[in-house]
Design an enzyme around this catalytic site. Sequence first.
Site, short mmCIF file in Angstrom:
data_model
loop_
_atom_site.label_atom_id
_atom_site.label_comp_id
_atom_site.label_asym_id
_atom_site.label_seq_id
_atom_site.Cartn_x
_atom_site.Cartn_y
_atom_site.Cartn_z
N ASP A 18 0.83 -1.21 0.00
CA ASP A 18 0.00 0.00 0.00
C ASP A 18 0.86 1.26 0.00
O ASP A 18 1.99 1.25 0.51
CB ASP A 18 -0.92 -0.03 1.23
CG ASP A 18 -2.10 0.92 1.10
OD1 ASP A 18 -2.37 1.37 -0.03
OD2 ASP A 18 -2.74 1.21 2.12
N HIS A 35 2.52 3.06 -8.98
CA HIS A 35 2.28 1.63 -9.25
C HIS A 35 3.45 1.04 -10.05
O HIS A 35 3.90 -0.07 -9.78
CB HIS A 35 0.97 1.43 -10.02
CG HIS A 35 -0.24 1.90 -9.28
ND1 HIS A 35 -0.44 1.62 -7.94
CD2 HIS A 35 -1.32 2.63 -9.68
CE1 HIS A 35 -1.60 2.15 -7.56
NE2 HIS A 35 -2.15 2.77 -8.59
N LEU A 129 10.37 -20.94 -4.44
CA LEU A 129 9.44 -20.01 -3.77
C LEU A 129 8.17 -19.93 -4.59
O LEU A 129 8.22 -19.88 -5.82
CB LEU A 129 10.09 -18.62 -3.69
CG LEU A 129 9.22 -17.43 -3.29
CD1 LEU A 129 8.82 -17.50 -1.83
CD2 LEU A 129 9.93 -16.11 -3.55
C1 IPE Z 1 -5.52 -2.71 -0.23
O1 IPE Z 1 -5.13 -1.39 -0.41
C2 IPE Z 1 -5.58 -3.40 -1.56
C3 IPE Z 1 -4.28 -3.64 -2.19
C4 IPE Z 1 -3.12 -3.39 -1.67
C5 IPE Z 1 -4.36 -4.23 -3.50
P1 IPE Z 1 -6.22 -0.23 -0.56
O2 IPE Z 1 -5.47 1.05 -0.66
O3 IPE Z 1 -7.16 -0.53 -1.65
O4 IPE Z 1 -7.02 -0.34 0.83
P2 IPE Z 1 -7.77 0.76 1.67
O5 IPE Z 1 -8.68 1.46 0.74
O6 IPE Z 1 -6.73 1.67 2.22
O7 IPE Z 1 -8.47 0.00 2.74
C1 IPE Z 2 -1.56 0.18 -3.35
O1 IPE Z 2 -1.32 1.54 -3.39
C2 IPE Z 2 -1.81 -0.43 -4.70
C3 IPE Z 2 -3.22 -0.78 -4.96
C4 IPE Z 2 -4.19 -0.71 -4.10
C5 IPE Z 2 -3.52 -1.25 -6.29
P1 IPE Z 2 -2.52 2.58 -3.44
O2 IPE Z 2 -2.89 2.81 -4.85
O3 IPE Z 2 -3.62 2.15 -2.55
O4 IPE Z 2 -1.83 3.89 -2.85
P2 IPE Z 2 -2.41 4.87 -1.75
O5 IPE Z 2 -2.82 4.03 -0.59
O6 IPE Z 2 -3.57 5.56 -2.36
O7 IPE Z 2 -1.29 5.78 -1.43
MG MG Z 3 -4.04 2.39 -0.60
#
Ligand code: IPE
Ligand code: IPE
Ligand code: MG
Length: 240
Positions: A18, A35, A129
């Site tokens: 995240d 990303h 792995l």
């Molecule tokens: C969780 O992250 C999903 C992934 C890492 C793919 P999100 O950014 O979507 O989750 P929330 O919205 O903070 O709960």
């Molecule tokens: C995690 O990073 C990747 C996915 C959920 C696909 P985010 O896109 O949620 O990044 P933040 O949390 O908004 O910074």
């Molecule tokens: Mg996120």
Amino acid sequence: MNSINPQRIPRHVAIIMDGNGRWAEQRGMERVYGHVHGVESVRKSVKAAARWGVEYLTIYAFSTENWGRPTEEVNALMELFCESSLGEAPALQRAGVRMRFIGNLAGLSPRVQDAIRRSEQMTADNTKLTLQIAVNYSSRWEITDMVRRMAEEAKNGRLSPDEITPDKISDYLTTAGVPDPDLLIRTSGEHRLSNFLLWQLSYSELYFTDIFWPDFDEKAFDLAIMDFQNRQRRYGLLTK
Ligand code: IPE
Ligand code: IPE
Ligand code: MG
């Protein structure tokens, strides 16, 4: 403790990757830039996990809730899955890493499904792995799917209610045959599970770091392992 004990390596590490969007925004860039950089962090975590002999690494790449994001971001993520799964396959192959995708894969576009199938096939025989990539995954989807399939079997007389045990339930989840995670890592300072592996994480050790996913590297992975090694896992029992 400031070094890793090779005798106490978690067999299975799960990661909620995240903070990609915030990492990019801090740099005045589009979220997608984060990303793209996140792929490098996956590479680093795979390397660190393989180095320590972790057997399973499960990463949360796209949740069923993530479809609600702007179309451009969703499309860019789907494009990135295709590119990176196929692009990384040869290197993973050389490193002995098997790719396995979990989630509602039938709900992905034919192009993404094809990339998934091909990268799984290319790495199918590897044993060092297992890299499980959760795409279009959510735990509530998975549990609903499990209950539906069990009900179907029960209706057809192939499953009797008293055969339903915790182990049986595990067999019907997308992670069938894979031991539960020993350690869950979540980056970016959020302290929640966001619908990830709710059943499987019942007794996992949870580790949270403020680092945004694109900054997560081998050293950060090692720190999480060290923290895990200082935990005392009791499973509801008493210690001497
Ligand atoms: C969780 O992250 C999903 C992934 C890492 C793919 P999100 O950014 O979507 O989750 P929330 O919205 O903070 O709960
Ligand atoms: C995690 O990073 C990747 C996915 C959920 C696909 P985010 O896109 O949620 O990044 P933040 O949390 O908004 O910074
Ligand atoms: Mg996120």
